[in-house]
Design a protein around this motif. Structure first.
Motif, short mmCIF file in Angstrom:
data_model
loop_
_atom_site.label_atom_id
_atom_site.label_comp_id
_atom_site.label_asym_id
_atom_site.label_seq_id
_atom_site.Cartn_x
_atom_site.Cartn_y
_atom_site.Cartn_z
N ALA A 1 0.51 -1.19 -0.08
CA ALA A 1 -0.20 0.26 -0.03
C ALA A 1 1.28 1.03 -0.05
CB ALA A 1 -0.57 0.19 1.30
N ALA A 2 1.85 1.20 0.72
CA ALA A 2 2.68 2.06 0.71
C ALA A 2 3.89 2.81 -0.52
CB ALA A 2 4.15 2.11 1.97
N PHE A 3 3.58 1.49 -1.09
CA PHE A 3 4.10 1.45 -2.49
C PHE A 3 3.34 2.65 -3.25
CE2 PHE A 3 7.93 1.35 -5.24
CZ PHE A 3 7.45 -0.01 -6.20
N THR A 4 1.83 1.85 -3.61
CA THR A 4 1.13 1.72 -4.59
C THR A 4 1.18 3.98 -4.15
OG1 THR A 4 0.74 -0.14 -3.54
CG2 THR A 4 -0.96 1.85 -5.47
N VAL B 1 2.36 6.16 3.84
CA VAL B 1 1.42 6.83 3.73
C VAL B 1 1.30 8.22 3.66
CG1 VAL B 1 -1.19 6.73 3.16
CG2 VAL B 1 0.33 4.46 3.02
N GLU B 2 1.41 8.32 4.58
CA GLU B 2 0.84 9.99 5.26
C GLU B 2 1.49 10.78 4.81
OE1 GLU B 2 -0.03 10.57 8.86
OE2 GLU B 2 -2.20 9.99 9.05
N ALA B 3 2.83 10.63 4.55
CA ALA B 3 3.54 11.24 3.59
C ALA B 3 3.33 11.49 2.43
CB ALA B 3 5.13 10.92 3.78
N LYS C 1 13.61 5.88 0.90
CA LYS C 1 13.67 5.99 0.01
C LYS C 1 12.69 5.54 -1.29
CE LYS C 1 18.24 8.31 -0.43
NZ LYS C 1 18.95 7.48 0.45
N CYS C 2 12.53 4.46 -1.00
CA CYS C 2 11.66 3.35 -1.89
C CYS C 2 9.47 4.09 -1.43
CB CYS C 2 11.38 2.17 -1.31
SG CYS C 2 12.90 1.02 -2.35
N LEU C 3 9.25 3.79 -0.84
CA LEU C 3 8.25 4.32 -0.27
C LEU C 3 7.90 5.95 -0.56
CD1 LEU C 3 7.69 1.47 2.49
CD2 LEU C 3 7.28 1.03 0.16
#
Lengths: 794, 203
Positions: free
Chosen positions: A303-306, A354-356, A547-549
């Motif tokens: 989810a974070a990556f999306t 996600v919040e970022a 960095k990835c997310l």
């Protein structure tokens, strides 16, 4: 009219006593309530034969024959009744509506909600509704376990997991795990074993209950229920430590419950358990809990990556959060892992990233949707508990039920006291006896236990109905008696309540400082403790994971700055919501401003003739009125894309521009002898506002700062923040800089005249300039506005 | 000097082992010894931490200044600031414990030892906290520290005329703004309670 309509509707179905709705109370709220009830009762009766077998959660169990709908050899029906195909959604909606109206009603009655917790009231309503349905002669619907576990429980758990206070949770993790695992095991065996003893002693009817069934019953009833705990604890506002202890325990004991349940259920038919089974049970426990967490974490990372890529489709951002979380829950359930732990892990893992990434609006949406769903679920669960009580097959047995109740309470108290004794040896902040009392008293049972018993099949467990009765009694006791009395007890014992303090920037700075300090001291002592590993995790997070997310620049943003931004944003919105100006809710009544803090500059040689005060006033007034006059609405609200938000997308550019403008501003200040306070953050702005609104107006004149104009008349006023990019197009900017540069180097002559001309020119330039705004449908120009400095760092 | 009888002999022994390891068997500890700790190199506020060990104000003396080297006694004195309070401590004594710890923190910030944290000193604190992030400029640190300073002033002093100058944060004001951060429970190192076998002394 409505009453008459329902009357006719109900009278279509023969064999049903017509409810005399006209005799209902005259208060409008009650009327609606009665109407909804009536519809519910009415719809639960007719037989929809075709649908009966198919829908698992059909609310109708009564076989009624029906069929007044179809007519043969009639003229074309202008108006016909086709209830069948909307039946299911219709009934579900009615139930949800009933639940929500109930919730509404409770808060309208003045003192009721402060005495009785909502959960109790809802159960009572459920009892009434169930009673009504039974009175009508129908079988009331029961809280089906499948619906409960698949639809009603996940929103509540997700809400809890997403907003879990991670810091307190990890600090107390050891304690929570002890209570959850060891405490639940102790409860299960204590209650199960003693009940078996009682059953054997009692003889006649109870002697058939074997040990494994008792242990199974014990394990079901020993689990503290998160739904009930949340419902009750939310209203009493105790301090965070106790809240997280009880609540964390209720969440983490799910794994234990799952394992014990399956273990005993599997083997109760066989009749005995070997040591090997116990060993496998322990392994199973580890697999279930860790597996659940891993599944949740995987979905969380996905989810974070999306969310990293959603910058162009902000509208569906919340959807990803919900769907990924639900999938995590379902995936865990596929493998019989702990779905609750998966959900918690998913929410907790994905949240910081996600919040970022997501926009502020999506964040608000997620928050409100989660709260809404969990609220509705919660209400429905309690109502259904009441209805099921009326419906369910009961078998009352004084001995068994009373014994269960007493043993549960005793087991809880003993467990808490014993465990605290052990835990306090390892804690810095010891748990006092007051804390222990609240923890023990807060061990409420709820709908999860009920559903688990409901799942038992009567063939394997002949005493299932008795179990059901006993569980319902325990649930009622804990929710009513303990739920109602916990609030006065908390007040009586003077338990520390939750502090409603806002985190200030100072506290944040020092908390971070403290973290680093403690890590450093641990390093000096060579002690690889708590802080050392936390620091390592943070470093790993910063270096690789973020960095990835996290998209774009935000990935490199330190926590302190993120906090600062968040705080500024909150203050800006607060300022806007309070209407700005006169009544600031949390305004600091202080006249301290930046001047007081900055060390005084040595008086510079002014080679420039001083502007008279009147002149300066004039200049300022011109600038101000021109700024206020121009507002253009560019684009209208588009359902598919929100207008690009400059300070979300053009982050970097804005920072650079702002920096430049700050420097220009400073230079400008040199010319004006009346010191214009430099643009400050809203902290300072608020302080000034409270003291001197006029100065505020003057300050905003400095045109070099992008200000936030708020359209107070617009329908989404608090959220609609229009960013006015003052120097949007190059025109005035380069001109301004040129003039400024020019003014500086020349140093001598009538900078006033130059300035005046320049400002006049600039004003003309400004008018046709497009200002970049995030617009929502605008009803028209507003009379007043709030100018505010941009709430972000230069 | 170690007022608490709870500190066991074994813990002192372990600390002494650590001390000798750090000083490489010399009698006194110098700054270089602490700087050689590899893990500490990654810490953004290492300089202030190291300085705290050599600060005379933390040794319970009234004088100000820096020592160049410290003995084992001073080493333990500094570390004793991180002792958790006893479980059944009276409120009065808890306040003293909190005051001591806050004093330690205050001394860490007040580098020129004048009893006041000025804006510059505060700025330096924030800069050091952000120093591990290369992309953040000095402007940002300045803005944050300005806002924080303003908040302190607003909360503690309240009304100030436009010409008055706010010198800096005094110790009383420092205590006031941090009263909600439960220092007495947070500023502790577990090892004073735990089994000392977990300490990696000499490794």
């Amino acid at each position: 009219f409505i009453c008459r309509y329902v009357h006719t509707y109900l009278s279509i179905f023969p064999g049903l006593p017509c409810l005399h709705l006209e005799s209902a109370l005259l208060k409008p709220g009650s009327n609606m309530f009665i109407l909804v009830l009536g519809l519910l009762v009415g719809t639960s009766s007719p037989d929809m034969g075709t649908n009966h077998g198919k829908s698992p959660d059909s609310h109708n169990h009564g076989p009624q024959n029906q069929g007044n709908h179809t007519q043969s050899k009639k003229p074309f029906p202008v108006l016909s009744l086709g209830y069948d195909h909307v039946r299911l959604p219709f009934e579900i909606s009615l139930w949800v509506l009933l639940a929500s109206l109930m919730k509404l009603g409770f808060h309208l009655i003045p003192r009721l909600s402060s005495i009785v917790p909502e959960s109790c009231l809802l159960i009572v309503v459920g009892l009434l509704v169930g009673g009504l349905i039974k009175l009508v002669g129908e079988i009331p619907p029961v809280l089906e376990s499948k619906i409960f576990f698949l639809y009603l429980l996940p929103p509540i758990i997700l809400d809890a997991g997403y907003f879990l206070p991670i810091r307190q949770f990890t600090e107390n993790l050891g304690t929570i795990l002890m209570f959850a695992v060891v405490g639940t095991l102790w409860n299960a065996f204590f209650v199960g074993g003693l009940l078996y003893g009682v059953c054997q002693l009692e003889g006649h009817r109870l002697v058939t209950v074997d040990l494994l069934s008792c242990l199974l019953f014990g394990s079901i009833i020993s689990a503290v229920d998160p739904v009930a705990v949340l419902a009750v604890f939310e209203e009493i506002h105790i301090n965070e430590l106790l809240h997280i202890l009880v609540f964390g325990e209720s969440l983490l004991n799910d794994a234990v419950t799952v394992v014990l349940y399956h273990l005993f259920e599997e083997y109760s038919s066989v009749g005995s358990i070997t040591v090997m089974d116990v060993f496998l049970g322990i392994v199973c426990f580890l697999v279930v809990s860790l597996g659940g967490i891993v599944v949740g974490a995987i979905y969380g990372i996905l989810a974070a990556f999306t969310s990293r890529f959603t910058s162009h489709t902000r509208v569906i951002e919340p959807l990803f959060v919900f769907v990924y979380s639900y999938m995590a829950y379902l995936s865990a359930e596929v493998f019989h892992l702990s779905g609750i732990m998966a959900l918690i892990a998913c929410g907790a893992v994905m949240r910081p990233y996600v919040e970022a990434n997501i926009s502020h609006k999506s964040h608000t949406t997620i928050k409100y949707f989660l709260k809404m769903w969990s609220s509705v679920s919660d209400t429905l669960i309690f109502i259904f508990l009441g209805v099921s009580t009326v419906a369910g097959p009961h078998e009352w047995n004084w001995t068994f039920v009373m014994a269960t109740l007493i043993f549960c309470l005793v087991a809880r108290v003993l467990g808490v006291v014993g465990l605290t004794f052990v835990i306090n040896k390892f804690r810095i902040i010891k748990l006092t006896s007051k804390d222990q009392f609240i923890i023990a008293y807060g061990g409420l049972r709820g709908a999860i236990a009920f559903s688990l018993v409901y799942l038992l099949k009567t063939e394997h467990f002949p005493m299932r109905n008795m179990f059901l009765t006993a569980i319902i009694t325990v649930i009622f006791f804990t929710v009513f008696v303990q739920g109602m009395t916990i609030r006065p007890l908390v007040d009586l014992l003077a338990v520390k309540k939750k502090q409603e303090t806002k985190r200030s920037i100072n506290e944040e700075i020092h908390t971070q400082f403290l973290d680093h300090l403690l890590t450093g001291i641990e390093d000096i002592c060579g002690h690889y403790g708590h802080h050392h590993w936390k620091d390592k995790l943070n470093r790993f997070n910063k270096k690789y994971v973020k960095k990835c997310l996290i998209a774009g620049e935000r990935s490199k943003e330190p926590q302190l700055i993120a906090f600062y931004h968040k705080m500024e944003m909150k203050q800006a919105i607060e300022l806007v919501e309070s209407g700005g100006g006169a009544k600031l809710p949390s305004a600091l009544p202080s006249t301290v401003s930046m001047q007081n803090i900055q060390p005084k500059k040595p008086p510079q040689d002014r080679a420039l003739p001083q502007l008279s005060k009147a002149r300066e006033e004039e200049i300022r007034k011109i600038l101000r009125t021109n700024l206020q006059r121009t507002r253009q609405r560019l684009r209208s609200y588009n359902r598919h894309t929100l207008v690009a938000d400059p300070y979300e997308d053009g982050w970097n550019e804005l920072l650079i521009k702002r920096k430049k403008m700050m420097e220009l501003e400073k230079k400008m200040n040199n010319y004006l002898t009346v010191p214009a306070p430099p643009p400050d953050s809203p902290t300072i702005a608020r302080a000034r506002l409270a003291s001197d609104p006029q100065a505020w107006g003057l300050k905003s004149v400095t045109e070099s700062i992008p200000t936030i104009k708020v359209d107070l008349a617009s329908p989404q006023s608090p959220e609609s923040v229009n960013v006015v990019d003052e120097f949007g197009k190059k025109g005035s900017q380069s001109k301004a800089s040129k003039e400024e540069e020019g003014g500086l180097t020349m140093k001598v002559p009538s900078p006033t005249k130059q300035r005046k001309d320049k400002t006049a020119d600039e004003d003309n330039d400004k008018e046709p300039q497009q200002r970049l705004m995030r617009c929502l449908s605008d009803p028209g120009p507003t009379a007043e506005e709030e100018d505010e400095d941009e709430a972000f760092l230069p | 000097k170690l007022r608490s009888p709870r500190v066991s002999i074994e813990q002192i022994k372990n600390l002494h082992n650590r001390f000798t390891y750090l000083t490489q068997d010399e009698d006194t500890l110098r700054r270089e010894h602490l700087e050689n700790i590899s893990n500490l190199a990654l810490n953004p506020i290492r300089r202030q931490i190291i300085e705290a060990f050599f600060d005379k104000r933390n040794m319970g003396e009234k004088e100000k200044g820096c020592l160049q080297e410290i003995g084992f006694e001073e080493f333990v004195t500094v570390l004793s600031f991180f002792r958790p309070p006893k479980p059944r401590t009276a409120d009065e004594e808890m306040k003293n414990v909190k005051k001591e710890k806050l004093r330690f923190l205050f001394n860490m910030h007040d580098t020129d030892k004048d009893g006041i944290i000025t804006l510059d000193e505060y700025r330096r604190v924030v800069e050091e906290l952000l120093s591990s992030y290369e992309t953040i400029g000095a402007e940002t640190a300045k803005a944050i520290s300005d806002a924080a300073m303003l908040e302190v002033a607003s909360v503690t002093v309240g009304q100030m005329g436009p010409d008055e100058f706010y010198e800096g944060i005094t110790f009383e004001q420092f205590m006031q703004i941090l009263k909600d951060v439960e220092i007495e429970t947070k500023m502790n190192i577990h090892f004073w309670n735990l089994d000392t076998r977990t300490m990696q002394c000499g490794k």
